[in-house]
Design a protein around this motif. Structure first.
Motif, PDB file in Angstrom:
ATOM      1  N   SER A 215       2.621  57.385 -16.561  1.00  0.00           N
ATOM      2  CA  SER A 215       2.934  57.763 -15.182  1.00  0.00           C
ATOM      3  C   SER A 215       1.653  58.223 -14.519  1.00  0.00           C
ATOM      4  CB  SER A 215       3.991  58.874 -15.139  1.00  0.00           C
ATOM      5  OG  SER A 215       3.547  60.010 -15.844  1.00  0.00           O
ATOM      6  N   ASP A 216       1.624  58.128 -13.210  1.00  0.00           N
ATOM      7  CA  ASP A 216       0.437  58.516 -12.467  1.00  0.00           C
ATOM      8  C   ASP A 216       0.268  60.034 -12.517  1.00  0.00           C
ATOM      9  OD1 ASP A 216      -0.083  55.919 -11.753  1.00  0.00           O
ATOM     10  OD2 ASP A 216       1.090  56.039  -9.906  1.00  0.00           O
ATOM     11  N   VAL A 217      -0.953  60.459 -12.737  1.00  0.00           N
ATOM     12  CA  VAL A 217      -1.279  61.873 -12.720  1.00  0.00           C
ATOM     13  C   VAL A 217      -1.948  62.173 -11.392  1.00  0.00           C
ATOM     14  CG1 VAL A 217      -2.614  63.707 -13.798  1.00  0.00           C
ATOM     15  CG2 VAL A 217      -1.529  61.963 -15.218  1.00  0.00           C
ATOM     16  N   ALA A 218      -1.252  62.872 -10.522  1.00  0.00           N
ATOM     17  CA  ALA A 218      -1.797  63.190  -9.203  1.00  0.00           C
ATOM     18  C   ALA A 218      -2.727  64.393  -9.310  1.00  0.00           C
ATOM     19  CB  ALA A 218      -0.660  63.482  -8.233  1.00  0.00           C
ATOM     20  N   LEU A 219      -3.943  64.244  -8.815  1.00  0.00           N
ATOM     21  CA  LEU A 219      -4.917  65.317  -8.878  1.00  0.00           C
ATOM     22  C   LEU A 219      -5.009  66.011  -7.527  1.00  0.00           C
ATOM     23  CD1 LEU A 219      -7.757  63.477 -10.832  1.00  0.00           C
ATOM     24  CD2 LEU A 219      -5.835  64.767 -11.741  1.00  0.00           C
ATOM     25  N   GLY A 220      -5.351  67.257  -7.538  1.00  0.00           N
ATOM     26  CA  GLY A 220      -5.506  68.008  -6.301  1.00  0.00           C
ATOM     27  C   GLY A 220      -6.367  69.226  -6.548  1.00  0.00           C
ATOM     28  N   ASP A 221      -6.854  69.846  -5.463  1.00  0.00           N
ATOM     29  CA  ASP A 221      -7.716  71.008  -5.609  1.00  0.00           C
ATOM     30  C   ASP A 221      -6.997  72.173  -6.277  1.00  0.00           C
ATOM     31  OD1 ASP A 221      -9.733  69.619  -4.384  1.00  0.00           O
ATOM     32  OD2 ASP A 221      -9.358  70.456  -2.390  1.00  0.00           O
ATOM     33  N   GLU A 222      -5.676  72.191  -6.175  1.00  0.00           N
ATOM     34  CA  GLU A 222      -4.926  73.309  -6.747  1.00  0.00           C
ATOM     35  C   GLU A 222      -4.652  73.126  -8.240  1.00  0.00           C
ATOM     36  OE1 GLU A 222      -1.800  70.295  -5.630  1.00  0.00           O
ATOM     37  OE2 GLU A 222      -3.763  70.941  -4.924  1.00  0.00           O
ATOM     38  N   THR A 223      -5.060  71.982  -8.792  1.00  0.00           N
ATOM     39  CA  THR A 223      -4.785  71.685 -10.200  1.00  0.00           C
ATOM     40  C   THR A 223      -6.082  71.376 -10.940  1.00  0.00           C
ATOM     41  OG1 THR A 223      -2.642  70.756  -9.564  1.00  0.00           O
ATOM     42  CG2 THR A 223      -3.439  70.253 -11.778  1.00  0.00           C
ATOM     43  N   GLU A 224      -6.220  71.940 -12.114  1.00  0.00           N
ATOM     44  CA  GLU A 224      -7.388  71.714 -12.970  1.00  0.00           C
ATOM     45  C   GLU A 224      -6.999  70.761 -14.097  1.00  0.00           C
ATOM     46  OE1 GLU A 224      -9.800  74.380 -16.229  1.00  0.00           O
ATOM     47  OE2 GLU A 224      -9.200  75.326 -14.351  1.00  0.00           O
TER      48      GLU A 224
END
Length: 300
Positions: free
Chosen positions: A152-161
């Motif tokens: 599954s796609d792993v969505a990255l964001g500034d709030e997640t490390e």
């Protein structure tokens, strides 16, 4: 509303029996203690201490308020201790998420070592698909999650490390008496006529379908099982073959043959996902996950 420092002053005066002694202990002046106690008595609606020739003692109303003050102060002290434990990663709750095959070996081994050094942390577990787990991390419902970028796609964001843990190769699981079980590597093209035990859902792109497409054929799927451990039971019964994550090899039943798929072997990257800022206990578990993967078969 009674303030915490006023309740502490009440407790110290009641314990020492003296405005002067309380002033020394709290580093106040005696006049400051007298003024504060007078203010507290005005708020309480009556005297809390009897003024004696030498010192003071609680009135009946003072005994009542002092009893409740001690309860409040004890609770606040316990809260402070628990907050300190959370800050240092030695207490509190840690919510851990992982996809199914990560729960076979990697996560249990890491949690075993984690609990040995941080027994005061309460661990709760959530199993799910990587996308669901990433949502949990972003929504602050999960403190650390082991996720994969393959299924599954792993969505990255500034709030997640995101921290890479390992590259995981998928193997083929065959019945022990399968004609191809004798070699170390099985060419995926030699399995084009096999019945495959595949995972759910039944439609859409799958790991199996993508790998077989690269090998030039479409797999024949006769059985679909949601959990990878269930697939192994069907393989052992001679009802087909399936793919198994290499990271789960130590947990695979011994009556199956696991073989590599060579150039057509699917691979995925396994990550740990943490919210920013992360709990100290989550960072501690991350260290055990990073060290724990060293003992797993990763196809290298």
């Amino acid at each position: 509303m009674l303030e915490t420092d006023m309740l502490r002053l009440l407790d110290v005066v009641a314990r020492t029996g003296s405005f002067t002694a309380a002033a020394v202990e709290l580093n106040y002046t005696q006049s400051a203690v007298s003024r504060r106690i007078a203010s507290l008595e005005a708020e309480a609606g009556g005297p809390l201490f009897e003024r004696l020739p030498r010192g003071v003692r609680l009135t009946p109303a003072g005994h009542v308020l002092h009893r409740h003050a001690r309860d409040v102060l004890k609770r606040l002290d316990r809260a402070g201790e628990e907050l300190a434990a959370i800050r240092h990663g030695t207490g509190g709750r840690l919510r851990v998420g992982a996809f199914a095959s990560a729960n076979a070996v990697l996560v249990p081994n890491a949690l075993r070592d984690f609990r040995a050094v941080r027994p005061g942390v309460e661990v709760t577990l959530v199993e799910g698909l990587s996308g669901e787990l990433m949502d949990g991390v972003r929504e602050a419902a999960i403190d650390i999650a082991v996720v994969s970028d393959y299924f599954s796609d792993v969505a990255l964001g500034d709030e997640t490390e995101i921290t890479p843990l390992m590259e995981d190769e998928l193997l083929v699981a065959l019945p022990a008496d399968h004609p191809l079980a004798g070699g170390d590597v099985v060419d995926l093209r030699d399995l084009r006529d096999e019945s495959w035990i595949a995972g759910a859902p039944p439609d859409g792109a799958t790991t199996l379908g993508e790998a077989c497409a690269r090998a030039g054929f479409a797999p024949r799927v006769d059985v679909r099982i949601g959990e990878w451990t269930g697939k192994l039971g069907y393989v052992a019964a001679g009802l087909g073959v399936t793919m198994v994550p290499a990271m789960a090899v130590p947990a695979v039943r011994g009556d199956l043959a696991l073989r590599r798929l060579g150039q057509f072997a699917p691979r995925r990257t396994v990550y740990a996902a943490l919210p920013r800022p992360a709990l100290a206990s989550a960072r501690a578990l991350l260290g055990f996950l990073q060290h724990g993967q060293d003992g797993l078969f990763t196809g290298d």
